[in-house]
Write an enzyme that holds these catalytic residues in place. Structure first.
Site, mmCIF file in Angstrom:
data_model
loop_
_atom_site.group_PDB
_atom_site.id
_atom_site.type_symbol
_atom_site.label_atom_id
_atom_site.label_comp_id
_atom_site.label_asym_id
_atom_site.label_seq_id
_atom_site.Cartn_x
_atom_site.Cartn_y
_atom_site.Cartn_z
ATOM 1 N N SER A 121 -4.144 -1.869 -9.005
ATOM 2 C CA SER A 121 -3.648 -1.410 -10.237
ATOM 3 C C SER A 121 -4.480 -0.004 -10.316
ATOM 4 O O SER A 121 -4.084 0.739 -11.460
ATOM 5 C CB SER A 121 -4.540 -2.250 -11.426
ATOM 6 O OG SER A 121 -5.761 -2.257 -11.330
ATOM 7 N N HIS A 142 3.028 -3.417 -8.551
ATOM 8 C CA HIS A 142 2.030 -3.422 -9.649
ATOM 9 C C HIS A 142 2.502 -4.313 -10.583
ATOM 10 O O HIS A 142 3.321 -3.710 -11.626
ATOM 11 C CB HIS A 142 1.354 -2.146 -9.977
ATOM 12 C CG HIS A 142 0.252 -2.563 -11.209
ATOM 13 N ND1 HIS A 142 -0.143 -1.533 -12.100
ATOM 14 C CD2 HIS A 142 -0.709 -3.419 -11.199
ATOM 15 C CE1 HIS A 142 -0.978 -2.038 -12.704
ATOM 16 N NE2 HIS A 142 -1.316 -3.390 -12.331
ATOM 17 N N GLU A 154 5.512 -1.964 -11.807
ATOM 18 C CA GLU A 154 5.397 -0.474 -11.196
ATOM 19 C C GLU A 154 5.591 -0.746 -9.744
ATOM 20 O O GLU A 154 4.958 -1.434 -8.946
ATOM 21 C CB GLU A 154 4.156 0.199 -11.536
ATOM 22 C CG GLU A 154 3.948 0.189 -12.872
ATOM 23 C CD GLU A 154 2.505 0.957 -13.511
ATOM 24 O OE1 GLU A 154 2.544 1.455 -14.523
ATOM 25 O OE2 GLU A 154 1.623 0.517 -12.700
ATOM 26 N N ASN A 192 -1.244 2.309 -16.976
ATOM 27 C CA ASN A 192 -2.600 2.556 -17.018
ATOM 28 C C ASN A 192 -3.024 4.181 -17.169
ATOM 29 O O ASN A 192 -3.890 4.504 -18.169
ATOM 30 C CB ASN A 192 -3.569 2.374 -15.858
ATOM 31 C CG ASN A 192 -3.873 0.837 -15.880
ATOM 32 O OD1 ASN A 192 -3.915 0.059 -17.008
ATOM 33 N ND2 ASN A 192 -3.966 -0.100 -14.673
#
Length: 506
Positions: A121, A142, A154, A192
């Site tokens: 991540s 991800h 992702e 993120n």
């Protein structure tokens, strides 16, 4: 079912590994589970059996389908048992050296045409792949927790990743029922990275004592429609997870001010006040339920002063109509009388600055956030300045609560709460597009699916108006003198030209 990968290996059988294994089996793959911790793979298989049993009881699986799913799961005692895998997905600890060592071992075990994927991540896919002789077959894959419910993934290309590998992983995730989004190998990837603005700016608001945690959460949920306030969200994810991500992205971008973490979360993490899972975070928890204090009462006022509105107020005509609907006595002279409550409605500036620049009596001056149409929000937000009299503060609160809509009164802040948080979110998203982290469409998809925002950040910017977002950022930069608020070139150019923030150059 014909699947992209006939045999999928999963290394690391914690919550993420189990979720990936569940979806891979349901997509038709044979799944080989491996965990270095003795007994962990067996526990994962038992947990998956329990999950499928619940689906069987709900009528979402029949007994034959469940038996078939269980038959697809194999436990591996050694990494060498993954030799036949077409794909191996790693979901182990977030340490670069440990991941590199694992992939070096896997490279010597699996076939040369097998694909290797990391569920990292926060680490660089390129850096992980640097340990390999054939880094072209390694990509980021991800997922988000819980994998079966968070239907976005992702797909990240390192500098040497083969495009074909990314295409195959994207196709495979569609067989999971997931939506793949393509990301470049940059800190935080898409979700993120895009999520930096929400929490970090809310922490800055709290750190300036503009409002308390509960009030900030209420404002952002009721004005902009976020499902969880930033402090509720940090309590749910826990600071031992979210604060290291804040620091990691900040450091990986060489201390870029837009991603600056907060001493508030660092201190709370050090003190073990990390969130819901320990019963103590930004909220206190009893039996897992947040203890939320009641709304402050609306002041009782026998009489209200007349109201004068600054000619520079945002949405001035709408504000006049609102005051009329609330039964206010409105002054329309060029200057306020000595008894009037003075209203300003800035974009990005604070009440203090407007009172000084417009030569208004600060003791009677109150700000109201009019960035959004009042009819589209469930809460009005007023801001005092350091000189505002308590009777004027109470009068404004009582007036704007007359129709029963919730009202929050905060201390002075450039951009109130919603303006500064949303403008920061939009600005970071725009700069992600400028950097080529992903396409605007993938950005919007990833954020709405991965973060649960009411709309994508570029859509937020278009709703408010790119020119208005620019004004908020420029004015916040004036108030705070912080390069954190400098507008991205993507936002600045589209705002200047009147284009949508999703517009891509030909």
């Amino acid at each position: 079912m014909q699947t992209v990968y006939q045999i999928c290996g999963v290394v690391g059988t914690g919550a993420m590994g189990r979720g990936i294994a569940q979806m891979a089996a349901q997509a038709g793959s044979r799944v080989v589970l491996f965990d270095a911790q003795p007994g962990a793979a067996l526990k994962a298989r038992e947990a998956l059996a329990g999950t499928w049993q619940k689906l069987l009881e709900k009528g979402k699986l029949d007994s034959a389908a469940m038996a078939d799913l269980l038959a697809r799961l194999t436990l591996a005692d050694r990494l060498e048992d993954l030799a036949a895998c077409d794909l191996v997905v790693e979901a182990i600890v977030e340490r670069l050296d440990v991941k590199q060592q694992l992939f070096r071992q896997l490279e010597s075990i699996v076939r040369v045409d097998a694909v290797l994927a990391t569920n990292t991540s926060s680490l660089s896919v390129t850096a992980i792949g640097a340990a390999l002789q054939h880094p072209a077959r390694l990509a980021g894959f991800h997922f988000f927790n819980p994998v079966p419910l968070m239907r976005v993934v992702e797909v990240i290309a390192g500098l040497k990743t083969s495009p074909q590998v990314c295409d195959q992983l994207a196709a495979y995730s569609r067989q999971f029922g997931h939506t793949p989004v393509s990301a470049q190998d940059t800190p935080g990837f898409i979700v993120n990275h895009a999520g930096r603005g929400y929490g970090t700016e809310a922490l800055r608001v709290a750190g300036e004592r503009v409002a308390d945690f509960v009030t900030i959460d209420r404002i952002l949920k009721d004005q902009m429609g976020f499902r969880l306030g930033p402090f509720e969200l940090m309590d749910l994810t826990a600071l031992d997870v979210s604060h290291p991500v804040m620091e990691s992205i900040y450091r990986q971008y060489y201390d870029e001010p837009r991603y600056r973490p907060s001493v508030i979360t660092a201190q709370r993490l050090a003190g073990g006040v990390v969130g819901k899972k320990v019963g103590d975070g930004f909220y206190a928890y009893t039996d897992g339920v947040a203890q939320v204090p009641p709304e402050p009462p609306v002041p009782r006022m026998d009489t209200l002063p007349p109201v004068w509105v600054s000619p520079k107020a945002a949405r001035r005509q709408e504000l006049y109509q609102l005051l009329k609907d609330l039964g206010a006595s409105i002054e329309t002279a060029a200057a306020p009388s000595s008894a009037a409550l003075i209203l300003v409605a800035p974009l990005g500036l604070d009440v203090t600055t407007l009172a000084a620049v417009e030569r208004l009596d600060p003791a009677r001056t109150i700000g109201i956030d009019m960035m959004l149409d009042d009819k589209a929000t469930r809460r009005r937000v007023l801001a005092t300045n350091p000189a505002t009299r308590s009777d004027m503060r109470d009068a404004a609160h009582a007036l704007f609560a007359r129709d029963g809509k919730a009202v929050s009164v905060i201390r002075d802040s450039g951009g109130f709460v919603t303006q500064r948080v949303v403008a920061t979110i939009v600005n970071i998203a725009a700069d992600m597009c400028q950097q080529g982290v992903c396409s605007p469409s993938d950005l919007e998809l990833a954020v709405t699916l991965g973060l649960g925002y009411p709309m994508g950040p570029l859509a937020m910017g278009d709703r408010i108006g790119p020119a208005n977002v620019l004004e908020i950022l420029f004015n916040m930069q004036t108030v705070y003198g912080d390069p954190r608020y400098r507008p991205s070139p993507w936002l600045r150019r589209r705002g200047a030209l009147g284009l949508s923030l999703t517009h891509e150059e030909a």
